[in-house]
Design a protein around this motif. Structure first.
Motif, PDB file in Angstrom:
ATOM      1  N   SER A  16       0.863  -1.177   0.000  1.00 35.34           N
ATOM      2  CA  SER A  16       0.000   0.000   0.000  1.00 35.34           C
ATOM      3  C   SER A  16       0.900   1.228   0.000  1.00 35.34           C
ATOM      4  O   SER A  16       2.081   1.145   0.343  1.00 35.34           O
ATOM      5  CB  SER A  16      -0.928   0.020   1.216  1.00 35.34           C
ATOM      6  N   ILE A  17       0.346   2.366  -0.393  1.00 33.59           N
ATOM      7  CA  ILE A  17       1.089   3.629  -0.387  1.00 33.59           C
ATOM      8  C   ILE A  17       0.282   4.643   0.406  1.00 33.59           C
ATOM      9  O   ILE A  17      -0.930   4.787   0.199  1.00 33.59           O
ATOM     10  CB  ILE A  17       1.348   4.131  -1.817  1.00 33.59           C
ATOM     11  N   PHE A  24      -3.342   4.907  -1.042  1.00 32.51           N
ATOM     12  CA  PHE A  24      -3.541   4.240  -2.332  1.00 32.51           C
ATOM     13  C   PHE A  24      -3.210   2.759  -2.156  1.00 32.51           C
ATOM     14  O   PHE A  24      -2.177   2.404  -1.581  1.00 32.51           O
ATOM     15  CB  PHE A  24      -2.614   4.838  -3.395  1.00 32.51           C
ATOM     16  N   THR A  25      -4.100   1.914  -2.653  1.00 30.40           N
ATOM     17  CA  THR A  25      -3.886   0.467  -2.512  1.00 30.40           C
ATOM     18  C   THR A  25      -3.881  -0.267  -3.839  1.00 30.40           C
ATOM     19  O   THR A  25      -3.596  -1.454  -3.881  1.00 30.40           O
ATOM     20  CB  THR A  25      -4.983  -0.149  -1.618  1.00 30.40           C
ATOM     21  N   GLN A  40      -8.835  -4.206  -4.350  1.00 26.02           N
ATOM     22  CA  GLN A  40      -7.647  -3.511  -4.845  1.00 26.02           C
ATOM     23  C   GLN A  40      -6.402  -3.856  -4.045  1.00 26.02           C
ATOM     24  O   GLN A  40      -5.322  -4.044  -4.597  1.00 26.02           O
ATOM     25  CB  GLN A  40      -7.900  -2.002  -4.815  1.00 26.02           C
ATOM     26  N   GLN A  41      -6.560  -3.948  -2.743  1.00 20.61           N
ATOM     27  CA  GLN A  41      -5.394  -4.166  -1.896  1.00 20.61           C
ATOM     28  C   GLN A  41      -4.735  -5.507  -2.172  1.00 20.61           C
ATOM     29  O   GLN A  41      -3.535  -5.659  -1.995  1.00 20.61           O
ATOM     30  CB  GLN A  41      -5.807  -4.067  -0.430  1.00 20.61           C
ATOM     31  N   LYS A  86      -1.238  14.090  -6.443  1.00 20.20           N
ATOM     32  CA  LYS A  86      -0.807  14.453  -5.091  1.00 20.20           C
ATOM     33  C   LYS A  86      -1.680  13.826  -4.006  1.00 20.20           C
ATOM     34  O   LYS A  86      -1.250  13.708  -2.857  1.00 20.20           O
ATOM     35  CB  LYS A  86      -0.811  15.976  -4.940  1.00 20.20           C
ATOM     36  N   GLU A  87      -2.895  13.424  -4.395  1.00 20.65           N
ATOM     37  CA  GLU A  87      -3.791  12.789  -3.440  1.00 20.65           C
ATOM     38  C   GLU A  87      -3.782  11.264  -3.595  1.00 20.65           C
ATOM     39  O   GLU A  87      -4.677  10.584  -3.105  1.00 20.65           O
ATOM     40  CB  GLU A  87      -5.216  13.332  -3.610  1.00 20.65           C
ATOM     41  N   LEU A  88      -2.795  10.768  -4.292  1.00 23.63           N
ATOM     42  CA  LEU A  88      -2.607   9.329  -4.524  1.00 23.63           C
ATOM     43  C   LEU A  88      -3.757   8.709  -5.305  1.00 23.63           C
ATOM     44  O   LEU A  88      -4.070   7.528  -5.155  1.00 23.63           O
ATOM     45  CB  LEU A  88      -2.412   8.588  -3.192  1.00 23.63           C
TER      46      LEU A  88
END
Length: 486
Positions: free
Chosen positions: A385-386, A402-403, A410-411, A442-444
């Motif tokens: 994950s980020i 963000f996954t 998604q993860q 910028k907001e992933l």
């Protein structure tokens, strides 16, 4: 007549007793000691000052060792020059052949009468020239050298044989070759000053032709299966980490030398020094231009945190430390400690926070909005994950997460092989599982895809930006793609 005079002068020079060589540190002393460890000459006064615990011998007993070393270095240098000359010639011929192949492929036989006779003759002549030159390069004469030499301290005198194989290349004679090394020489002027006369040991160069057209693709050592980190320092040079070893790429070719063993992450300072991080050591080391590793900073704490990733931006070094506490039965908790320091290794800021679960940091980017961190779930060793953390917050509150973008869950579909950031704050990630490199804002949030399997990507891992180009590691090869910040 001239040859006889030359031989007479050489014999006279051999018979002349050489002048005593004075020590460069003690002008009244004469060289009497040879240090085998560093191949250097010294006087008796130097033993306790400069070369303690080095293996030594009397100067007159070191003749064979000195002669062998000088001969090997000289021969390797000549062979290297010959090899580079052949490489250049071969590259030119490959380019000419490629251009001719393109012209032939585009040739319309029905329009052949439209070409002038001189044009056809010139084309055929170039084809013949390329063919004959290629044959010569394939069957080129091998470099030849005559190992018979006479040696005296301070001078290298070569006795050249007049018998030589047909087609062999003679090596140029050399004289007045000093083997002395200056202890106070500034090695920062050349990164490999200790290897200037040695052969560049290449693991494997690319079989693909490297041109100025992008994308560029080159292969490295076939034994390398995965590159975990790549940091380009110029258009053709880069540092990489593979199998926890720090290696270097020079002119798109992987060098054989290992600059540091057991390396997990690196950051490059403006002066060219490399900060080296190991997960099992609390000291951040610095690799100097003379290849010496020295301590940079101690990041140990009373809570037994260990460093896992490092980055640098605007002369601010950020180090992420982590450890997990707990058990499989009662669950785990991640202990996180992030510190900021300047390029002198002085800590300027520190923060600690805890989270439930076992989530290990793998890569970090220091952005204007905060810290972007990629995490690996230890229970799922290939899933990531980020997160974007608020660096201004004492507890590094999560701003965005963000996954992944593929699949319903998604993860469970996001396998991140590498991450970097551009100047605008966009995050570039490589998705190992989906053979892709794409951009997050910028907001992933997913922004756009850059490259995927259509661009020959298979299992992309480490990625990094240098100006307007992105380096992507994929197995034992590296791609260099153009990158436009939109």
């Amino acid at each position: 007549m001239a040859d006889d005079m030359l031989e007479h002068e050489e014999k006279q020079e051999v018979n002349i007793s050489p002048k005593p060589l004075r020590c460069r540190f003690h002008e009244t002393e004469v060289y009497t000691i040879y240090f085998k460890d560093c191949n250097d000459f010294m006087c008796f006064k130097c033993i306790c000052q400069l070369h303690q615990k080095h293996e030594l011998s009397q100067l007159q007993d070191a003749d064979e060792a000195i002669r062998t070393e000088m001969f090997e270095k000289r021969v390797l240098l000549e062979l290297r020059n010959a090899f580079e000359s052949y490489q250049t010639s071969l590259q030119e011929q490959k380019s000419n052949i490629s251009n001719l192949q393109t012209e032939i492929a585009n040739l319309d036989v029905n329009k052949l009468p439209e070409f002038s006779l001189s044009h056809i003759i010139n084309s055929l002549s170039e084809m013949k020239l390329c063919s004959s030159t290629s044959d010569k390069l394939i069957n080129h004469p091998k470099p030849w050298f005559q190992p018979t030499m006479e040696f005296s301290i301070g001078n290298l005198i070569e006795t050249r044989s007049r018998k030589r194989d047909a087609g062999a290349l003679p090596l140029q004679s050399s004289s007045n070759i000093s083997t002395q090394t200056d202890y106070f020489e500034d090695s920062d002027t050349e990164w490999f000053d200790a290897e200037d006369l040695e052969e560049d040991n290449v693991v494997e160069s690319s079989s693909d032709e490297i041109t100025d057209e992008y994308p560029i693709k080159f292969q490295i050592n076939p034994n390398i299966k995965r590159i975990s980190k790549t940091v380009p320092i110029s258009e053709k040079n880069a540092w990489i980490i593979s199998d926890r070893k720090l290696l270097k790429i020079v002119d798109h070719t992987l060098q054989e030398d290992v600059y540091a063993e057991t390396v997990d992450d690196i950051a490059i300072l403006k002066d060219g020094c490399v900060l080296v991080l190991r997960n099992d050591k609390t000291f951040i080391m610095k690799l100097l231009p003379n290849r010496k590793l020295v301590r940079f900073a101690d990041v140990s704490t009373i809570n037994y945190y260990f460093p896992y990733c490092i980055c640098i931006r605007d002369n601010i070094v950020v180090i992420y430390l982590w450890y997990a506490a707990g058990s499989n039965q009662y669950g785990y908790a991640s202990r996180n400690n992030i510190i900021w320091m300047n390029t002198d290794g002085i800590v300027t800021k520190s923060t600690s926070f805890s989270e439930s679960g076992r989530k290990r940091p793998c890569s970090i980017q220091n952005l204007e909005l905060g810290l972007c961190v990629s995490y690996r779930f230890n229970s799922e060793p290939y899933l990531y994950s980020i997160e974007l953390l608020d660096a201004k917050s004492d507890k590094c509150i999560k701003l965005y997460v963000f996954t992944g973008i593929y699949g319903m869950n998604q993860q469970r579909n996001f396998e991140c092989g590498g991450m970097c950031a551009d100047n605008a704050g966009n995050i570039l990630v490589s998705d190992h599982r989906h053979h892709s490199v794409y951009v997050l804002d910028k907001e992933l949030k997913y922004k756009n895809k850059l490259y995927d399997s259509k661009n020959e990507l298979d299992k992309p891992t480490a990625i990094s930006l240098l100006k307007d180009h992105i380096w992507v590691a994929d197995g034992n090869q590296i791609f260099i793609f153009p990158y436009a910040n939109e």
